[in-house]
Design a protein around this motif. Structure first.
Motif, short mmCIF file in Angstrom:
data_model
loop_
_atom_site.label_atom_id
_atom_site.label_comp_id
_atom_site.label_asym_id
_atom_site.label_seq_id
_atom_site.Cartn_x
_atom_site.Cartn_y
_atom_site.Cartn_z
N UNK A 1 0.83 -1.21 0.00
CA UNK A 1 0.00 0.00 0.00
C UNK A 1 0.86 1.26 0.00
N UNK A 2 1.95 1.25 0.75
CA UNK A 2 2.85 2.40 0.75
C UNK A 2 3.40 2.61 -0.65
N UNK A 3 3.77 1.55 -1.31
CA UNK A 3 4.26 1.66 -2.68
C UNK A 3 3.23 2.27 -3.62
N UNK A 4 1.99 1.88 -3.47
CA UNK A 4 0.92 2.44 -4.30
C UNK A 4 0.73 3.93 -4.01
N UNK A 5 0.73 4.28 -2.73
CA UNK A 5 0.54 5.69 -2.35
C UNK A 5 1.68 6.54 -2.90
N UNK A 6 2.90 6.04 -2.78
CA UNK A 6 4.06 6.78 -3.31
C UNK A 6 3.93 6.96 -4.82
N UNK A 7 3.48 5.92 -5.51
CA UNK A 7 3.28 6.02 -6.95
C UNK A 7 2.22 7.05 -7.32
N UNK A 8 1.12 7.06 -6.56
CA UNK A 8 0.08 8.06 -6.81
C UNK A 8 0.60 9.47 -6.59
N UNK A 9 1.37 9.65 -5.55
CA UNK A 9 1.92 10.98 -5.25
C UNK A 9 2.93 11.39 -6.32
N UNK A 10 3.77 10.47 -6.73
CA UNK A 10 4.80 10.77 -7.73
C UNK A 10 4.17 11.15 -9.07
N UNK A 11 2.99 10.60 -9.36
CA UNK A 11 2.31 10.90 -10.63
C UNK A 11 1.31 12.04 -10.50
N UNK A 12 1.33 12.74 -9.37
CA UNK A 12 0.48 13.91 -9.20
C UNK A 12 -0.98 13.63 -8.93
N UNK A 13 -1.31 12.40 -8.58
CA UNK A 13 -2.71 12.05 -8.32
C UNK A 13 -3.15 12.45 -6.92
N UNK A 14 -2.22 12.48 -5.98
CA UNK A 14 -2.50 12.95 -4.62
C UNK A 14 -1.36 13.85 -4.17
N UNK A 15 -1.64 14.69 -3.20
CA UNK A 15 -0.60 15.61 -2.71
C UNK A 15 0.34 14.89 -1.76
#
Length: 80
Positions: A36-50
């Motif tokens: 889950x941490x990996x997914x969250x980091x990916x979302x943040x890196x792609x600008x999907x979440x702050x």
């Protein structure tokens, strides 16, 4: 036979001299936390979440993992 695993399956086997059902359950929780941490980091890196949202979500997951550890590994107390 398919190589696709269910999200409920563990990704790796827990191998330890101190194997217990509780230890295996915590191991699965630890793997899920890492995924889950990996997914969250990916979302943040792609600008999907702050960054703030990512931090808050990871902090929440960390609290869940700490609770899981205290509940499942009650005898695993730090030795000073």
């Amino acid at each position: 036979m398919s190589d696709i695993k269910s999200p409920m399956e563990s990704f790796s086997r827990y191998h330890g001299d101190d194997w217990t059902p509780e230890g295996a359950a915590f191991h699965q929780n630890l793997e899920q936390f890492a995924d889950r941490v990996g997914l969250i980091v990916g979302l943040q890196a792609n600008g999907k979440i702050t960054q703030t949202d990512a931090y808050d979500q990871i902090r929440s997951l960390w609290k869940e993992l700490k609770f899981s550890k205290s509940y499942l590994l009650k005898s695993d107390q730090p030795k000073d």
